[in-house]
Write an enzyme that holds these catalytic residues in place. Sequence first.
Site, PDB file in Angstrom:
ATOM      1  N   LYS A  43      84.544  -1.884  58.963  1.00 24.09           N
ATOM      2  CA  LYS A  43      84.837  -2.194  58.519  1.00 24.09           C
ATOM      3  C   LYS A  43      86.197  -2.483  57.504  1.00 24.09           C
ATOM      4  CE  LYS A  43      83.759  -2.985  53.277  1.00 24.09           C
ATOM      5  NZ  LYS A  43      83.772  -2.376  52.603  1.00 24.09           N
ATOM      6  N   GLY A  82      81.878  -1.949  42.557  1.00 21.27           N
ATOM      7  CA  GLY A  82      81.329  -0.649  40.988  1.00 21.27           C
ATOM      8  C   GLY A  82      81.324  -1.321  39.894  1.00 21.27           C
ATOM      9  N   ALA A 111      80.761  -5.609  48.085  1.00 25.65           N
ATOM     10  CA  ALA A 111      81.158  -5.245  46.437  1.00 25.65           C
ATOM     11  C   ALA A 111      79.642  -6.254  45.055  1.00 25.65           C
ATOM     12  CB  ALA A 111      82.351  -5.075  46.180  1.00 25.65           C
ATOM     13  N   GLY A 112      80.101  -5.471  44.615  1.00 27.53           N
ATOM     14  CA  GLY A 112      79.812  -6.518  42.992  1.00 27.53           C
ATOM     15  C   GLY A 112      78.372  -6.469  42.830  1.00 27.53           C
ATOM     16  N   ASN A 148      77.195   0.318  47.964  1.00 29.75           N
ATOM     17  CA  ASN A 148      76.624   1.574  47.242  1.00 29.75           C
ATOM     18  C   ASN A 148      76.365   2.180  45.731  1.00 29.75           C
ATOM     19  OD1 ASN A 148      76.804   4.209  47.889  1.00 29.75           O
ATOM     20  ND2 ASN A 148      78.894   4.097  48.208  1.00 29.75           N
ATOM     21  N   THR A 149      77.255   1.475  44.821  1.00 37.79           N
ATOM     22  CA  THR A 149      77.284   2.207  43.771  1.00 37.79           C
ATOM     23  C   THR A 149      75.826   1.764  43.144  1.00 37.79           C
ATOM     24  OG1 THR A 149      79.086   1.498  43.439  1.00 37.79           O
ATOM     25  CG2 THR A 149      78.148   2.192  41.480  1.00 37.79           C
TER      26      THR A 149
END
Lengths: 255, 255, 255, 255
Positions: D98, D159, D185-186, D207-208
């Site tokens: 990635k 994040g 993301a998001g 992830n977050t």
Amino acid sequence: GDPLVVAGRRFHSRLLVGTGKYKDFEETAVAIKASGAEIVTVAVRRVNLSDPSKPMLVDYVSPKEYTFLPNTAGCFTAADAVRTLRLAREAGGWDLVKLEVLGDQKSLYPDMVETLQAAGELIKDGFQVMVYCTDDPIMAKRLEDMGCAAIMPLGAPIGSGLGIQNPVNIRLIIEQAKVPVLVDAGVGTASDAAIAMELGCDGVLMNTAIAEAKDPIAMARAMRLAVEAGRLAYLSGRMPKKRYADPSSPLAGLI
Amino acid sequence: GDPLVVAGRRFHSRLLVGTGKYKDFEETAVAIKASGAEIVTVAVRRVNLSDPSKPMLVDYVSPKEYTFLPNTAGCFTAADAVRTLRLAREAGGWDLVKLEVLGDQKSLYPDMVETLQAAGELIKDGFQVMVYCTDDPIMAKRLEDMGCAAIMPLGAPIGSGLGIQNPVNIRLIIEQAKVPVLVDAGVGTASDAAIAMELGCDGVLMNTAIAEAKDPIAMARAMRLAVEAGRLAYLSGRMPKKRYADPSSPLAGLI
Amino acid sequence: GDPLVVAGRRFHSRLLVGTGKYKDFEETAVAIKASGAEIVTVAVRRVNLSDPSKPMLVDYVSPKEYTFLPNTAGCFTAADAVRTLRLAREAGGWDLVKLEVLGDQKSLYPDMVETLQAAGELIKDGFQVMVYCTDDPIMAKRLEDMGCAAIMPLGAPIGSGLGIQNPVNIRLIIEQAKVPVLVDAGVGTASDAAIAMELGCDGVLMNTAIAEAKDPIAMARAMRLAVEAGRLAYLSGRMPKKRYADPSSPLAGLI
Amino acid sequence: GDPLVVAGRRFHSRLLVGTGKYKDFEETAVAIKASGAEIVTVAVRRVNLSDPSKPMLVDYVSPKEYTFLPNTAGCFTAADAVRTLRLAREAGGWDLVKLEVLGDQKSLYPDMVETLQAAGELIKDGFQVMVYCTDDPIMAKRLEDMGCAAIMPLGAPIGSGLGIQNPVNIRLIIEQAKVPVLVDAGVGTASDAAIAMELGCDGVLMNTAIAEAKDPIAMARAMRLAVEAGRLAYLSGRMPKKRYADPSSPLAGLI
């Protein structure tokens, strides 16, 4: 008291308008007057500059009264865009220009690789480049660092009337910019223009929202008022949003 | 050319403003003037009507210049609200009134059961009742059928500045109403007011959005322009929203 | 480990489903099984209880396997609704019921005045009333104080598939309620159901979103998973929203 | 029955997860297992590959059980990113990677100019490149035309947990793509993941949202279910949105 300054020129109005899609040049002229705009964009490739037997925009919208901003609508490569604007400069002496290099017939989104290249060539050539771009803050920074005179991120696809789709991105662009940021494309009605200004934009450019309203003249007036309203609201410092009438019970994380 | 008609009275301005939460009466007066409002609401229970040693609103905002609209802010029962407005009528002769019966200190939402009862008694008493209510279309219809002079659904909790939370409900209320519909409560900035008008509201009432802006006078002007912009945009017939620049490829069901 | 408790009865599933709008009873039965629902609502006025020559729902969806929740769909007055549920109790012994008194053919919104009256009579009569209502928090409190077993505010008009229009109201209702709150009406797809649960709802009731999907069986499975996902996410305590990757530069008031 | 195919490899799960921000490697391992993910991303620059005295991710999350996807988190130039991934290939033999080249510490947005250059070099080098990018459809097309194995547009800043900010752009990217599109993301909560899948995404990377939930293990399960729910809802063909319960009275242009 609160001028828009682009490339050293001062304007009272923060509303820029296009000249396409109207019924005829008379309607164009009346709508533009009603909008209060001082800058009008003109698609170099579509304008009749040379055939005196056909009606000409300049007979209705005078370059003495308005700042003409030649644009590269219809260009899909950097080379095309650069060539188009050089022709415009030769023909009319314009060096404040609006660059747009489209990437796609369907979305009319800009091709940012070609846009970067064209912007570089035009700036080297001495043009003052106002640049139509995506709402990507990193790309906006690159364009500013190259020397663009104004950053013009799209709010939504050209002609869609959807309003600003990603206020977070527009806001990120504004926070970092030292040149004017104008939302270009996507405005559909008055509140959309007000929202753009409330985010802190320096101006708004629109065409379809006025030209394709049922009553373009009335909508031009609405847009003039909306841009002023949004600018004033931005400068006034709006009340904070509250989660509740009683702030002691926050509706945590909901809104 | 496009008056707001409430209970047979005609007004040019479609912006109604409250008189609370300002620093002092001077600021109140200047802000109201800047807003262009012709109707100002006054909380009967909070206004000083009788103690000549203290400053009085009417010395700054003249009932000769503005239509005073007494309201029942702070009333939590029908009985309280009715009593309050009878006192107001005796004191000032006002019979055009704004009814609000609150259900809850936290949300300041109306209690619609008490509101219905109070509205009924007031109408029987000869008052012209503009009524603060939830955005429930069925309830709005009941209030209109009872004889209320105007329906005033909340856009969001009083003092929240969140903007209109449920445009579908506001629109349903407007489509069925034969009396004016004014959004009351929830407006936070200029675009919120424009959106209310674009939905087809006949007017907007606000207080906190102006009084708690950092610069209330400038925000009052912003709101004046925003209400005019939204009204004009509504009358102009906005362009249709398009899913794409190229309408041949609809982004079905997404937007 | 995390049961839904309504009127003293415990359920594993937090998804309640309707039985209307399917192609036939076979599809109804398979979709309900796929949804994992334990409670199914049945429109008393539309169900065939007596003509043995026609197909009967109970032959496909067994009252031994599912908790049948008779509802008053199609009733426009308190009297009609009360009569309908009394008949249902005589016929089937059901006393856990879903009350809905509609106010309007167009929006299918509840008439809250008639709903309050019917709820009062039914509770006095010994019914356990789950009540379809607007998303008005004051009205929801009244219904709970009267003794309703569950509050079922609409998320959007019945059959609209628009998703929850006013999360602030739903949240206000949840924060004050001591009985279960279930969103009833308005869910269109899986994420709508997840959002309802993430707001803290105790359950979701839907019919059209499953029955009118192109593949109702697959959508029933999607809804089962979405309700579980939303519930788990609610219990997990989601990450806070950040305005920026770098929290030191808040995007004040924007989001 | 409905595999995700990336670069010729087949996966059952459409949820990809990161390995950072957890309390310790034990929590990381349990959360990943609960998520059902088969692909885990690893920041090459942050992972301990060589110091046997410190704990190592691979002792908790086995490369035999999961497909490790090395990423270039922390790289701000094409050169850095390319160098990092060459090291990763030498160390672990990974060629499915990635790519992310960041443009800004504040927003963590990708620098698309550097990203294009790095992608070109990596593809020439024989890597299979899954690429983190803006939600610009024209840029996404360029990356696909260059030979990227998957397009991974951001939904919102890394994040931030804000959810997909511009569904129109994500949808435009999906409609034109022939390789998998995964939102990266998001995502902040379960419904955000469901919405991504309902738009037609092939997968979601996060992830977050899991690691910073109060209960990461429960949130990992929520996300697993939400991705499945969203995928199923997409495949099921959701009901059309209606403007009204009664479709004969369209609420034209409102929604």
